[in-house]
Design a protein around this motif. Structure first.
Motif, short mmCIF file in Angstrom:
data_model
loop_
_atom_site.label_atom_id
_atom_site.label_comp_id
_atom_site.label_asym_id
_atom_site.label_seq_id
_atom_site.Cartn_x
_atom_site.Cartn_y
_atom_site.Cartn_z
N ARG A 16 0.83 -1.19 0.00
CA ARG A 16 0.00 0.00 0.00
C ARG A 16 0.88 1.25 0.00
NH1 ARG A 16 -3.86 -2.15 2.54
NH2 ARG A 16 -2.79 -2.25 4.51
N GLY A 17 1.93 1.23 0.83
CA GLY A 17 2.85 2.36 0.89
C GLY A 17 3.58 2.56 -0.42
N ARG A 18 4.04 1.48 -1.03
CA ARG A 18 4.75 1.59 -2.31
C ARG A 18 3.80 2.07 -3.40
NH1 ARG A 18 9.86 0.43 -4.48
NH2 ARG A 18 9.71 1.44 -6.49
N GLY A 19 2.55 1.62 -3.35
CA GLY A 19 1.56 2.09 -4.33
C GLY A 19 1.34 3.59 -4.22
N LEU A 20 1.35 4.11 -3.01
CA LEU A 20 1.18 5.55 -2.80
C LEU A 20 2.42 6.31 -3.29
CD1 LEU A 20 -0.92 7.54 -1.70
CD2 LEU A 20 0.21 7.36 0.52
N PRO A 63 17.54 20.22 -3.05
CA PRO A 63 16.13 20.16 -3.45
C PRO A 63 15.40 21.46 -3.15
CG PRO A 63 16.45 18.99 -1.39
CD PRO A 63 17.81 19.40 -1.87
N ARG A 64 14.46 21.79 -4.01
CA ARG A 64 13.58 22.93 -3.77
C ARG A 64 12.22 22.45 -3.27
NH1 ARG A 64 14.40 27.81 -5.81
NH2 ARG A 64 13.09 28.25 -4.01
N ILE A 65 11.88 21.21 -3.63
CA ILE A 65 10.64 20.58 -3.18
C ILE A 65 10.99 19.20 -2.63
CG2 ILE A 65 8.35 19.74 -3.84
CD1 ILE A 65 8.55 21.70 -6.26
N ILE A 66 10.50 18.91 -1.43
CA ILE A 66 10.67 17.59 -0.84
C ILE A 66 9.28 17.01 -0.62
CG2 ILE A 66 11.43 16.32 1.21
CD1 ILE A 66 13.60 18.49 1.53
N ILE A 67 9.12 15.77 -1.04
CA ILE A 67 7.83 15.10 -0.88
C ILE A 67 8.05 13.85 -0.04
CG2 ILE A 67 5.90 13.97 -2.04
CD1 ILE A 67 6.54 15.74 -4.49
N GLU A 68 7.30 13.76 1.05
CA GLU A 68 7.32 12.58 1.90
C GLU A 68 5.98 11.88 1.76
OE1 GLU A 68 9.13 9.93 4.72
OE2 GLU A 68 9.83 11.28 3.16
N VAL A 69 6.02 10.57 1.55
CA VAL A 69 4.82 9.78 1.27
C VAL A 69 4.72 8.68 2.32
CG1 VAL A 69 3.64 8.35 -0.43
CG2 VAL A 69 5.13 10.21 -1.20
N LYS A 70 3.57 8.59 2.99
CA LYS A 70 3.34 7.53 3.97
C LYS A 70 1.97 6.93 3.72
CE LYS A 70 7.15 8.20 6.27
NZ LYS A 70 8.28 7.31 6.13
N GLY A 71 1.95 5.62 3.48
CA GLY A 71 0.69 4.94 3.22
C GLY A 71 0.56 3.67 4.02
N TYR A 72 0.62 3.79 5.32
CA TYR A 72 0.52 2.60 6.17
C TYR A 72 -0.93 2.13 6.28
CZ TYR A 72 5.26 3.57 7.62
OH TYR A 72 6.60 3.79 7.63
N GLY A 73 -1.10 0.83 6.38
CA GLY A 73 -2.41 0.26 6.57
C GLY A 73 -2.61 -0.23 7.99
N ALA A 74 -1.76 0.19 8.90
CA ALA A 74 -1.85 -0.27 10.28
C ALA A 74 -1.83 0.94 11.21
CB ALA A 74 -0.68 -1.18 10.60
N THR A 75 -2.13 0.67 12.46
CA THR A 75 -2.04 1.72 13.47
C THR A 75 -0.87 1.40 14.38
OG1 THR A 75 -3.54 0.53 14.93
CG2 THR A 75 -4.53 2.13 13.41
N GLY A 76 -0.66 2.22 15.37
CA GLY A 76 0.39 1.91 16.34
C GLY A 76 1.63 2.74 16.12
N SER A 77 2.78 2.15 16.47
CA SER A 77 4.03 2.91 16.48
C SER A 77 4.42 3.39 15.09
CB SER A 77 5.15 2.06 17.06
OG SER A 77 5.38 0.92 16.28
N SER A 80 3.13 6.79 14.62
CA SER A 80 3.88 7.79 15.37
C SER A 80 5.25 8.03 14.76
CB SER A 80 4.03 7.35 16.83
OG SER A 80 2.77 7.29 17.46
N ASP A 81 5.84 7.01 14.14
CA ASP A 81 7.15 7.15 13.49
C ASP A 81 7.10 8.19 12.37
OD1 ASP A 81 8.13 5.20 15.15
OD2 ASP A 81 8.19 3.64 13.62
N ILE A 82 5.94 8.35 11.76
CA ILE A 82 5.79 9.32 10.68
C ILE A 82 6.14 10.72 11.18
CG2 ILE A 82 4.10 10.46 9.17
CD1 ILE A 82 2.66 7.71 9.05
N ILE A 83 5.71 11.05 12.38
CA ILE A 83 6.00 12.37 12.94
C ILE A 83 7.50 12.56 13.11
CG2 ILE A 83 5.67 13.84 14.98
CD1 ILE A 83 2.88 12.44 15.20
N GLY A 84 8.19 11.53 13.58
CA GLY A 84 9.64 11.61 13.70
C GLY A 84 10.32 11.79 12.35
N ASP A 85 9.84 11.08 11.33
CA ASP A 85 10.40 11.22 9.98
C ASP A 85 10.20 12.64 9.46
OD1 ASP A 85 11.03 8.53 10.09
OD2 ASP A 85 9.40 7.90 8.75
#
Length: 152
Positions: A16-20, A63-77, A80-85
């Motif tokens: 799912r994440g790779r698809g996003l 870079p002038r534009i940075i894009i971060e993509v997160k498509g997790y299908g689960a909850t939990g840590s 929260s790791d997304i915020i750290g990233d």
């Protein structure tokens, strides 16, 4: 059995994440062309700080534009790791670099407190905009606008 089912859901989450990521890259390629960006790289930001990101436009070196993509299908840590990233990217990037966050938006219902933290960063100007797959046309149009404004 628990290990097998857990591993299966982890693999589904990765797909799912790779698809996003593929979704985001297709739009970036449409706007900036095949050689106009770097994917899944470590970029160099302010004071030669570095951080990992999914897409850096026009390159990882400045870079002038940075894009971060997160498509997790689960909850939990993982959520929260997304915020750290994001914090790592925010701390490393130059002030004149635009940070865009793309998420699937589906799993955030279970982690509203984390979503609020991410929206707070957007409200503070640390993240330019948050997109979901349903916002494809907005993302496309915003990238076209940024390309013109930044002369990319």
């Amino acid at each position: 059995e628990r290990l097998r089912s857990g591993r299966g859901s982890a693999i589904q989450g990765q797909k799912r994440g790779r698809g996003l990521e593929d979704f985001a890259e297709a739009i970036v390629k449409e706007v900036f062309g095949a050689g106009g960006y770097a994917t899944r790289c470590t970029f160099t930001g302010a004071d030669n700080q570095t951080a990992k990101c999914d897409i850096a436009v026009p390159s990882r070196d400045r870079p002038r534009i940075i894009i971060e993509v997160k498509g997790y299908g689960a909850t939990g840590s993982k959520m929260s790791d997304i915020i750290g990233d994001l914090n790592t990217i925010i701390d490393a990037k130059r002030h004149d670099t635009t940070l865009i966050f793309i998420t699937d938006g589906v799993t955030w219902k279970a982690r509203l407190s984390d979503l609020k933290k991410i929206v707070k960063r957007q409200n503070e100007g640390k993240i330019a905009r948050i997109y979901t797959m349903k916002m494809r046309e907005q993302l496309l149009n915003d990238l076209i606008t940024l390309r013109g404004e930044m002369g990319l």
